[in-house]
Design an enzyme around this catalytic site. Sequence first.
Site, PDB file in Angstrom:
ATOM      1  N   HIS A  46       0.806  -1.229   0.000  1.00  0.00           N
ATOM      2  CA  HIS A  46       0.000   0.000   0.000  1.00  0.00           C
ATOM      3  C   HIS A  46       0.837   1.277   0.000  1.00  0.00           C
ATOM      4  O   HIS A  46       0.292   2.366  -0.191  1.00  0.00           O
ATOM      5  CB  HIS A  46      -0.946   0.019   1.203  1.00  0.00           C
ATOM      6  CG  HIS A  46      -2.004  -1.033   1.146  1.00  0.00           C
ATOM      7  ND1 HIS A  46      -2.948  -1.082   0.146  1.00  0.00           N
ATOM      8  CD2 HIS A  46      -2.254  -2.103   1.940  1.00  0.00           C
ATOM      9  CE1 HIS A  46      -3.748  -2.131   0.333  1.00  0.00           C
ATOM     10  NE2 HIS A  46      -3.346  -2.774   1.428  1.00  0.00           N
ATOM     11  N   ARG A  71       7.052  -5.394   3.544  1.00  0.00           N
ATOM     12  CA  ARG A  71       5.736  -6.013   3.416  1.00  0.00           C
ATOM     13  C   ARG A  71       5.537  -6.110   1.908  1.00  0.00           C
ATOM     14  O   ARG A  71       5.504  -5.100   1.193  1.00  0.00           O
ATOM     15  CB  ARG A  71       4.662  -5.162   4.079  1.00  0.00           C
ATOM     16  CG  ARG A  71       3.306  -5.945   4.171  1.00  0.00           C
ATOM     17  CD  ARG A  71       2.319  -5.570   3.118  1.00  0.00           C
ATOM     18  NE  ARG A  71       1.761  -4.284   3.350  1.00  0.00           N
ATOM     19  CZ  ARG A  71       0.633  -4.043   4.077  1.00  0.00           C
ATOM     20  NH1 ARG A  71      -0.060  -5.034   4.552  1.00  0.00           N
ATOM     21  NH2 ARG A  71       0.201  -2.810   4.237  1.00  0.00           N
ATOM     22  N   GLU A 147      -5.557 -11.735   7.651  1.00  0.00           N
ATOM     23  CA  GLU A 147      -6.388 -10.513   7.601  1.00  0.00           C
ATOM     24  C   GLU A 147      -7.641 -10.720   6.763  1.00  0.00           C
ATOM     25  O   GLU A 147      -8.298  -9.755   6.382  1.00  0.00           O
ATOM     26  CB  GLU A 147      -5.558  -9.334   7.067  1.00  0.00           C
ATOM     27  CG  GLU A 147      -4.830  -9.599   5.755  1.00  0.00           C
ATOM     28  CD  GLU A 147      -4.002  -8.407   5.271  1.00  0.00           C
ATOM     29  OE1 GLU A 147      -4.118  -7.308   5.822  1.00  0.00           O
ATOM     30  OE2 GLU A 147      -3.229  -8.587   4.313  1.00  0.00           O
ATOM     31  N   ASP A 173      -7.877  -4.809   7.492  1.00  0.00           N
ATOM     32  CA  ASP A 173      -8.540  -5.802   6.637  1.00  0.00           C
ATOM     33  C   ASP A 173      -9.287  -6.845   7.473  1.00  0.00           C
ATOM     34  O   ASP A 173     -10.365  -7.293   7.080  1.00  0.00           O
ATOM     35  CB  ASP A 173      -7.514  -6.491   5.720  1.00  0.00           C
ATOM     36  CG  ASP A 173      -7.251  -5.663   4.465  1.00  0.00           C
ATOM     37  OD1 ASP A 173      -8.224  -5.206   3.838  1.00  0.00           O
ATOM     38  OD2 ASP A 173      -6.071  -5.462   4.122  1.00  0.00           O
TER      39      ASP A 173
END
Length: 262
Positions: A46, A71, A147, A173
């Site tokens: 993200h 990540r 998630e 999430d």
Amino acid sequence: MRANPMKDIWARGGAVVSAWLSIPSPITAEMLGHQGYDVATLDLQHGMISFEQMLHMFQALSATPAMPMARLASNDATHIGRVLDAGAYSVICPMINSAKEAEAFVSACRYYPHGVRSYAPVRGQIYGGPDYFPKANDEIVKLAMVETRAGFDALDEILAVDGLDGIFIGPNDLAIAFGCPPVSESDHAEVRDAIAHVCERTRAAGKVAGILCSGPQAALKRVEQGFSFVSAGGDIFMLAQAAKNSVAAFREGQRVAAAETV
Ligand code: 3PY
Ligand code: MG
């Protein structure tokens, strides 16, 4: 190979604190890397970070005590190999829904006979050292994100995957998966219970429980709860907060000065 500091912290019963980097900037990475975090995690899912920017951020981090982590953008073996080859010393994989997906993730991080990672770790070896190849399979920490509802339901099977070091919860999430608004610290009992359940099962399996937190106070509570990997420093959020406080202090000073001249 350079020792992975997270393993040492966990062996001593401690908790790892990570900065969370979304701004595509080596100077931000270098600056945050010097602030005392154990780890700096680049958010390739993200965050707004391209491959080239990631490489330069890893290079900037190697001038600091913070260990470079990523990540991942996705559970894709080619992507994972490239991120590790560029020098990520540990990785978090988003949206793991099953043991099969967790196996694919771990396999992409390990060389034969334990996995399918292809050789050569061009920059990983510059950072890690000449004995990177024989040690990387073990030294690189692999955390699977739970998630989704499917991931939550498959938790015990995911935890049984050989070579997986632990779970990292995406609280936003996960909240959505339980029909609740996406926030890091949810007030909804079902989300709080789900997070507590993942933490407890993960620890019972002898693995590391990690979670993204909104700030240091929330992270301290998570550590008290049993988490031993916490992210407590989002670059965008911290910059926005500092800027907001700064300008508010200035406006307040202006208001006081104006009141005094009346
Ligand atoms: C989540 O909260 O879902 C995350 O993935 C953290 O960025
Ligand atoms: Mg998420």
